[in-house]
Motif scaffolding. Structure first.
Motif, mmCIF file in Angstrom:
data_model
loop_
_atom_site.group_PDB
_atom_site.id
_atom_site.type_symbol
_atom_site.label_atom_id
_atom_site.label_comp_id
_atom_site.label_asym_id
_atom_site.label_seq_id
_atom_site.Cartn_x
_atom_site.Cartn_y
_atom_site.Cartn_z
ATOM 1 N N ALA A 142 40.455 -54.147 78.611
ATOM 2 C CA ALA A 142 41.168 -53.473 79.698
ATOM 3 C C ALA A 142 42.019 -54.467 80.473
ATOM 4 C CB ALA A 142 40.166 -52.800 80.632
ATOM 5 N N ALA A 143 41.477 -55.659 80.716
ATOM 6 C CA ALA A 143 42.225 -56.692 81.440
ATOM 7 C C ALA A 143 43.497 -57.061 80.678
ATOM 8 C CB ALA A 143 41.359 -57.933 81.644
ATOM 9 N N ALA A 144 43.381 -57.205 79.366
ATOM 10 C CA ALA A 144 44.548 -57.532 78.545
ATOM 11 C C ALA A 144 45.597 -56.418 78.633
ATOM 12 C CB ALA A 144 44.127 -57.746 77.092
ATOM 13 N N ALA A 145 45.135 -55.179 78.608
ATOM 14 C CA ALA A 145 46.066 -54.051 78.705
ATOM 15 C C ALA A 145 46.778 -54.053 80.055
ATOM 16 C CB ALA A 145 45.313 -52.739 78.509
ATOM 17 N N PHE A 146 46.030 -54.288 81.135
ATOM 18 C CA PHE A 146 46.631 -54.316 82.464
ATOM 19 C C PHE A 146 47.642 -55.449 82.587
ATOM 20 C CE2 PHE A 146 42.611 -52.171 84.169
ATOM 21 C CZ PHE A 146 43.234 -50.940 84.295
ATOM 22 N N GLU A 147 47.259 -56.632 82.137
ATOM 23 C CA GLU A 147 48.136 -57.800 82.310
ATOM 24 C C GLU A 147 49.386 -57.705 81.436
ATOM 25 O OE1 GLU A 147 47.762 -59.677 84.691
ATOM 26 O OE2 GLU A 147 45.641 -59.520 85.225
ATOM 27 N N ASP A 148 49.206 -57.350 80.167
ATOM 28 C CA ASP A 148 50.369 -57.233 79.289
ATOM 29 C C ASP A 148 51.310 -56.137 79.781
ATOM 30 O OD1 ASP A 148 49.600 -59.278 77.615
ATOM 31 O OD2 ASP A 148 48.659 -57.962 76.119
ATOM 32 N N THR A 149 50.735 -55.020 80.233
ATOM 33 C CA THR A 149 51.554 -53.929 80.753
ATOM 34 C C THR A 149 52.290 -54.362 82.015
ATOM 35 O OG1 THR A 149 50.061 -52.245 79.843
ATOM 36 C CG2 THR A 149 51.534 -51.564 81.640
ATOM 37 N N GLY A 150 51.593 -55.108 82.881
ATOM 38 C CA GLY A 150 52.217 -55.581 84.115
ATOM 39 C C GLY A 150 53.418 -56.465 83.852
ATOM 40 N N VAL A 151 53.284 -57.379 82.897
ATOM 41 C CA VAL A 151 54.395 -58.283 82.585
ATOM 42 C C VAL A 151 55.573 -57.506 82.007
ATOM 43 C CG1 VAL A 151 55.137 -60.245 81.179
ATOM 44 C CG2 VAL A 151 52.876 -60.267 82.240
ATOM 45 N N THR A 152 55.309 -56.605 81.078
ATOM 46 C CA THR A 152 56.405 -55.832 80.490
ATOM 47 C C THR A 152 57.044 -54.910 81.524
ATOM 48 O OG1 THR A 152 54.902 -54.072 79.694
ATOM 49 C CG2 THR A 152 55.378 -55.890 78.183
ATOM 50 N N ALA A 153 56.247 -54.478 82.504
ATOM 51 C CA ALA A 153 56.798 -53.615 83.559
ATOM 52 C C ALA A 153 57.796 -54.368 84.422
ATOM 53 C CB ALA A 153 55.665 -53.070 84.424
ATOM 54 N N TYR A 154 57.420 -55.553 84.872
ATOM 55 C CA TYR A 154 58.335 -56.362 85.681
ATOM 56 C C TYR A 154 59.584 -56.718 84.868
ATOM 57 C CZ TYR A 154 55.251 -57.269 89.696
ATOM 58 O OH TYR A 154 54.493 -57.138 90.834
ATOM 59 N N ASP A 155 59.386 -57.104 83.604
ATOM 60 C CA ASP A 155 60.532 -57.474 82.773
ATOM 61 C C ASP A 155 61.456 -56.288 82.523
ATOM 62 O OD1 ASP A 155 59.648 -60.054 82.627
ATOM 63 O OD2 ASP A 155 58.816 -59.907 80.599
ATOM 64 N N GLY A 156 60.880 -55.095 82.437
ATOM 65 C CA GLY A 156 61.682 -53.917 82.158
ATOM 66 C C GLY A 156 62.421 -53.355 83.361
ATOM 67 N N ALA A 157 61.910 -53.644 84.564
ATOM 68 C CA ALA A 157 62.511 -53.073 85.780
ATOM 69 C C ALA A 157 63.309 -54.084 86.590
ATOM 70 C CB ALA A 157 61.424 -52.453 86.661
ATOM 71 N N GLY A 158 63.240 -55.346 86.229
ATOM 72 C CA GLY A 158 63.915 -56.372 87.015
ATOM 73 C C GLY A 158 65.398 -56.125 87.205
ATOM 74 N N TYR A 159 66.067 -55.619 86.171
ATOM 75 C CA TYR A 159 67.527 -55.414 86.262
ATOM 76 C C TYR A 159 67.904 -54.339 87.273
ATOM 77 C CZ TYR A 159 67.611 -50.942 83.761
ATOM 78 O OH TYR A 159 67.448 -49.636 83.397
ATOM 79 N N LEU A 160 66.939 -53.514 87.676
ATOM 80 C CA LEU A 160 67.216 -52.445 88.631
ATOM 81 C C LEU A 160 67.197 -52.927 90.081
ATOM 82 C CD1 LEU A 160 64.985 -49.700 86.977
ATOM 83 C CD2 LEU A 160 67.488 -49.771 86.991
ATOM 84 N N ILE A 161 66.678 -54.135 90.308
ATOM 85 C CA ILE A 161 66.617 -54.675 91.663
ATOM 86 C C ILE A 161 67.987 -55.203 92.060
ATOM 87 C CG2 ILE A 161 65.552 -56.423 93.152
ATOM 88 C CD1 ILE A 161 63.102 -56.327 91.324
ATOM 89 N N THR A 162 68.489 -54.768 93.209
ATOM 90 C CA THR A 162 69.835 -55.158 93.637
ATOM 91 C C THR A 162 69.847 -56.282 94.669
ATOM 92 O OG1 THR A 162 69.867 -53.454 95.364
ATOM 93 C CG2 THR A 162 70.695 -52.834 93.192
ATOM 94 N N THR A 163 68.750 -56.492 95.365
ATOM 95 C CA THR A 163 68.697 -57.517 96.409
ATOM 96 C C THR A 163 68.163 -58.825 95.831
ATOM 97 O OG1 THR A 163 68.246 -55.800 98.052
ATOM 98 C CG2 THR A 163 67.803 -58.082 98.701
ATOM 99 N N PRO A 164 68.936 -59.904 95.861
ATOM 100 C CA PRO A 164 68.514 -61.166 95.260
ATOM 101 C C PRO A 164 67.150 -61.659 95.744
ATOM 102 C CG PRO A 164 70.835 -61.271 95.780
ATOM 103 C CD PRO A 164 70.325 -59.992 96.388
ATOM 104 N N ALA A 165 66.862 -61.517 97.032
ATOM 105 C CA ALA A 165 65.583 -61.989 97.558
ATOM 106 C C ALA A 165 64.413 -61.254 96.918
ATOM 107 C CB ALA A 165 65.529 -61.817 99.077
ATOM 108 N N TYR A 166 64.571 -59.960 96.662
ATOM 109 C CA TYR A 166 63.501 -59.170 96.052
ATOM 110 C C TYR A 166 63.332 -59.551 94.583
ATOM 111 C CZ TYR A 166 64.577 -56.250 100.136
ATOM 112 O OH TYR A 166 64.834 -55.794 101.408
ATOM 113 N N LEU A 167 64.455 -59.854 93.936
ATOM 114 C CA LEU A 167 64.396 -60.277 92.539
ATOM 115 C C LEU A 167 63.667 -61.615 92.417
ATOM 116 C CD1 LEU A 167 65.180 -59.617 89.642
ATOM 117 C CD2 LEU A 167 67.358 -60.769 90.033
ATOM 118 N N THR A 168 63.895 -62.488 93.379
ATOM 119 C CA THR A 168 63.194 -63.780 93.395
ATOM 120 C C THR A 168 61.687 -63.572 93.530
ATOM 121 O OG1 THR A 168 65.085 -64.938 94.360
ATOM 122 C CG2 THR A 168 62.931 -65.971 94.628
ATOM 123 N N ILE A 169 61.299 -62.678 94.431
ATOM 124 C CA ILE A 169 59.880 -62.378 94.609
ATOM 125 C C ILE A 169 59.279 -61.837 93.318
ATOM 126 C CG2 ILE A 169 58.224 -60.902 95.827
ATOM 127 C CD1 ILE A 169 60.251 -60.899 98.184
#
Length: 236
Positions: A142-169
């Motif tokens: 379950a931990a592997a599923a949560f972590e792998d999913t979390g990383v792919t989620a951030y990588d998949g949604a990063g381009y939608l962030i418009t504010t540079p400071a939020y993208l840095t976070i």
């Protein structure tokens, strides 16, 4: 199961460690999320979210940061349970590692909660009935599923962030999540930290996932389902 007092004590410890310094930004720079009004028109649709669900909202960065907040809530709840009810045969080293991950996830959760302010979605109630917390194999899977999913989620949604400071976070947090993912993978199978199922062998880039696909996975562990239909993505 963790008690309310255990949760309160842990949250107090997190506050003392100052999660804002951890993220490298101040409240002033992220508090604007509560009034953010930008949106990505290419993805915008206007259906009504299913009754009884929690929608991320339609407002650009606010919706994406709520997306991250939902995932961090889920991960924090999972590791709080793992450390409160250790699986059979857990080693002292594993206890230390999983406790460190728990603390990171709680810090992430509390950071987003404070940063989003009045714009934050409500607290989510997890459903971990499919996980056997007394079994090492079940917990680490379950931990592997949560972590792998979390990383792919951030990588998949990063381009939608418009504010540079939020993208840095987001970049700083996904870096930590990737460290977690690598560690959990190696606890299961040594040397599997960057397997071909998560890192492509051609470009050595981590996999990414859409908001819809990530929420479909996350909702299997949530009693109240999360949707993103107001932001322009399909429901669960």
């Amino acid at each position: 199961m963790k008690t309310d007092s255990q949760e309160s004590m842990l949250n107090a410890n997190m506050a003392r460690r100052s999660f804002l310094r951890y993220a490298g930004v101040g409240v002033a720079s992220v508090g604007l999320l509560a009034t953010a009004a930008s949106c990505h028109k290419d993805h915008k649709i206007t259906p009504t979210p299913p009754a009884g669900t929690i929608d991320l909202g339609a407002s650009g960065d606010l919706a994406i940061l709520n997306y991250a907040y939902a995932l961090e809530q889920l991960e924090a709840a999972f590791y709080l349970q793992v450390t409160a009810t250790p699986y059979s045969g857990i080693t002292s080293s594993e206890t230390t590692l999983l406790t460190d991950i728990r603390d990171h996830e709680v810090l992430h959760r509390e950071f987003f909660k404070a940063a989003l302010g009045a714009g934050a979605i409500s607290s989510l109630t997890p459903d971990f009935s499919s996980i056997n917390f007394s079994s090492r194999a079940s917990v680490l899977a379950a931990a592997a599923a949560f972590e792998d999913t979390g990383v792919t989620a951030y990588d998949g949604a990063g381009y939608l962030i418009t504010t540079p400071a939020y993208l840095t976070i987001a970049g700083k947090i996904v870096s930590v999540e990737a460290r977690h993912a690598a560690l959990i993978r190696d606890l299961i199978t040594p040397g599997s930290f960057a397997g071909p199922d998560v890192v492509d062998t051609t470009n050595s880039l981590n996999a990414s996932a859409t908001i819809a696909s990530v929420l479909k996975i996350a909702n299997t562990y949530l009693k109240t389902k999360v949707t993103a239909v107001n932001y322009g993505y399909a429901s669960v």
